[in-house]
Design a protein around this motif. Structure first.
Motif, mmCIF file in Angstrom:
data_model
loop_
_atom_site.group_PDB
_atom_site.id
_atom_site.type_symbol
_atom_site.label_atom_id
_atom_site.label_comp_id
_atom_site.label_asym_id
_atom_site.label_seq_id
_atom_site.Cartn_x
_atom_site.Cartn_y
_atom_site.Cartn_z
ATOM 1 N N ARG A 201 0.829 -1.205 0.000
ATOM 2 C CA ARG A 201 0.000 0.000 0.000
ATOM 3 C C ARG A 201 0.863 1.255 0.000
ATOM 4 N N SER A 202 1.956 1.234 0.768
ATOM 5 C CA SER A 202 2.860 2.383 0.784
ATOM 6 C C SER A 202 3.447 2.610 -0.590
ATOM 7 N N GLN A 203 3.778 1.504 -1.251
ATOM 8 C CA GLN A 203 4.318 1.605 -2.610
ATOM 9 C C GLN A 203 3.313 2.244 -3.547
ATOM 10 N N ALA A 204 2.064 1.784 -3.430
ATOM 11 C CA ALA A 204 1.024 2.298 -4.316
ATOM 12 C C ALA A 204 0.799 3.782 -4.071
ATOM 13 N N ARG A 205 0.812 4.164 -2.791
ATOM 14 C CA ARG A 205 0.612 5.581 -2.461
ATOM 15 C C ARG A 205 1.733 6.417 -3.026
ATOM 16 N N ARG A 206 2.944 5.904 -2.813
ATOM 17 C CA ARG A 206 4.129 6.644 -3.244
ATOM 18 C C ARG A 206 4.206 6.718 -4.761
ATOM 19 N N GLY A 207 3.795 5.660 -5.411
ATOM 20 C CA GLY A 207 3.860 5.632 -6.859
ATOM 21 C C GLY A 207 5.148 5.043 -7.388
ATOM 22 N N TYR A 208 6.039 4.636 -6.492
ATOM 23 C CA TYR A 208 7.265 4.000 -6.961
ATOM 24 C C TYR A 208 7.725 3.007 -5.922
ATOM 25 N N VAL A 209 8.628 2.152 -6.331
ATOM 26 C CA VAL A 209 9.126 1.126 -5.428
ATOM 27 C C VAL A 209 10.406 1.597 -4.765
ATOM 28 N N VAL A 210 10.448 1.452 -3.461
ATOM 29 C CA VAL A 210 11.681 1.827 -2.762
ATOM 30 C C VAL A 210 12.688 0.700 -2.912
ATOM 31 N N LYS A 211 13.889 1.054 -3.290
ATOM 32 C CA LYS A 211 14.919 0.028 -3.385
ATOM 33 C C LYS A 211 15.242 -0.440 -1.976
ATOM 34 N N ARG A 212 15.743 -1.649 -1.864
ATOM 35 C CA ARG A 212 16.144 -2.136 -0.550
ATOM 36 C C ARG A 212 17.208 -1.225 0.019
ATOM 37 N N ARG A 213 17.714 -1.519 1.170
ATOM 38 C CA ARG A 213 18.750 -0.682 1.766
ATOM 39 C C ARG A 213 18.173 0.434 2.612
ATOM 40 N N CYS A 214 16.864 0.462 2.823
ATOM 41 C CA CYS A 214 16.386 1.461 3.777
ATOM 42 C C CYS A 214 16.514 0.862 5.160
ATOM 43 N N PHE A 215 16.917 1.664 6.103
ATOM 44 C CA PHE A 215 17.149 1.150 7.439
ATOM 45 C C PHE A 215 15.849 1.156 8.232
ATOM 46 N N SER A 216 15.452 -0.004 8.665
ATOM 47 C CA SER A 216 14.205 -0.076 9.403
ATOM 48 C C SER A 216 14.497 0.102 10.889
ATOM 49 N N VAL A 217 13.511 0.649 11.573
ATOM 50 C CA VAL A 217 13.656 0.789 13.016
ATOM 51 C C VAL A 217 13.450 -0.569 13.652
ATOM 52 N N LYS A 218 14.424 -1.047 14.363
ATOM 53 C CA LYS A 218 14.307 -2.388 14.929
ATOM 54 C C LYS A 218 13.743 -2.299 16.333
ATOM 55 N N LYS A 219 12.621 -2.932 16.486
ATOM 56 C CA LYS A 219 12.007 -2.966 17.803
ATOM 57 C C LYS A 219 12.892 -3.813 18.719
ATOM 58 N N ARG A 220 12.968 -3.391 19.962
ATOM 59 C CA ARG A 220 13.742 -4.184 20.901
ATOM 60 C C ARG A 220 13.050 -5.519 21.114
ATOM 61 N N ARG A 221 13.715 -6.578 20.775
ATOM 62 C CA ARG A 221 13.035 -7.841 20.894
ATOM 63 C C ARG A 221 13.823 -8.776 21.810
ATOM 64 N N VAL A 222 13.112 -9.672 22.385
ATOM 65 C CA VAL A 222 13.753 -10.654 23.252
ATOM 66 C C VAL A 222 14.397 -11.708 22.381
ATOM 67 N N THR A 223 15.680 -11.796 22.393
ATOM 68 C CA THR A 223 16.296 -12.850 21.604
ATOM 69 C C THR A 223 16.599 -13.998 22.523
ATOM 70 N N LYS A 224 16.093 -15.142 22.114
ATOM 71 C CA LYS A 224 16.264 -16.299 22.913
ATOM 72 C C LYS A 224 17.415 -16.990 22.293
ATOM 73 N N LYS A 225 18.580 -16.740 22.735
ATOM 74 C CA LYS A 225 19.427 -17.453 21.897
ATOM 75 C C LYS A 225 20.642 -18.182 22.241
ATOM 76 N N ALA A 226 20.944 -18.826 21.286
ATOM 77 C CA ALA A 226 21.808 -19.984 21.114
ATOM 78 C C ALA A 226 23.079 -19.577 20.414
ATOM 79 N N SER A 227 23.543 -20.474 19.581
ATOM 80 C CA SER A 227 24.863 -20.243 18.988
ATOM 81 C C SER A 227 24.834 -19.052 18.040
ATOM 82 N N SER A 228 26.009 -18.510 17.766
ATOM 83 C CA SER A 228 26.076 -17.342 16.907
ATOM 84 C C SER A 228 25.703 -17.697 15.479
ATOM 85 N N GLY A 229 25.897 -18.983 15.097
ATOM 86 C CA GLY A 229 25.521 -19.415 13.748
ATOM 87 C C GLY A 229 24.043 -19.201 13.517
ATOM 88 N N GLU A 230 23.257 -19.578 14.519
ATOM 89 C CA GLU A 230 21.816 -19.396 14.392
ATOM 90 C C GLU A 230 21.459 -17.932 14.321
#
Lengths: 118, 93
Positions: free
Chosen positions: A40-69
């Motif tokens: 919908r944002s694309q349609a409103r804007r009239g063009y496609v945003v190329k990737r590489r826009c920095f999204s705001v990352k919500k603070r999330r609980v990472t349950k985690k394990a090895s760095s590979g994962e």
């Protein structure tokens, strides 16, 4: 026809494909809601945003394990719509659903394509 | 996966067990064409996630390829055909 027209047309087709996928799933899935918002944002804007826009990352609980994962999980977040803000478990569930829908979409499209080219 | 240790509980979140995660990961593994038949003990979670990323990327690429082919088909097809009209009306939305 110029290659620019051709590219624009195939881009429209891609957008139509994802739109129909989202419409089929509705808002019951987080990835679908995120993709709907993006389309919908694309349609409103009239063009496609190329990737590489920095999204705001919500603070999330990472349950985690090895760095590979962790590393793979980060890559996955960028591939699944809405993945950036998801918790790990939610990410896994949403990914599974997203893959099922994508694969179905592709198989259906292949079938149609073969029918059309006969 | 065997290297998991117990974590301190985060306030306000429900405890997610390792089992739950293992189950979700193996669920994901079942969807991947490359490794779905391998016994789950031999495939690490990191590997499953990696294959998942690759699979999603290849699916995205397939969608793009199909769109291009469809686009070419539309360009060359008879403009009066009923199918072309239907597809065009879909794209005009």
């Amino acid at each position: 026809m110029s290659s620019k027209d051709s590219h624009r047309r195939s881009q429209k087709i891609t957008i139509a494909a994802y739109s129909s996928m989202v419409r089929a799933v509705g808002t019951r899935r987080a990835w679908s809601r995120a993709l709907l918002f993006k389309l919908r944002s694309q349609a409103r804007r009239g063009y496609v945003v190329k990737r590489r826009c920095f999204s705001v990352k919500k603070r999330r609980v990472t349950k985690k394990a090895s760095s590979g994962e962790l590393k793979q999980a980060e890559k996955l977040r960028s591939l699944v719509p809405g993945g950036e803000a998801m918790e790990f478990c939610e990410l896994l569930e949403e990914t599974a659903d997203y893959i099922k829908c994508l694969a179905t979409q592709v198989i259906r499209a292949y079938g149609k394509h073969q029918k059309g080219s006969r | 996966m065997s290297s998991r240790r117990s974590r301190s509980r985060q306030p306000g979140t429900s405890r997610i067990t390792d089992d739950q995660i293992n189950q979700l990961v193996s669920q994901l593994q079942q969807l991947l064409p490359e490794i779905r038949n391998r016994h789950s003990d031999k495939v690490s979670a990191a590997k499953v996630l990696q294959e998942t990323c690759n699979y999603i990327r290849s699916l995205h690429k397939e969608v793009d390829d199909l769109s291009e082919r469809l686009s070419e088909l539309l360009a060359t097809t008879d403009t009066s055909s009923a199918e072309a009209a239907i597809i065009r009306s879909l794209l005009m939305q």
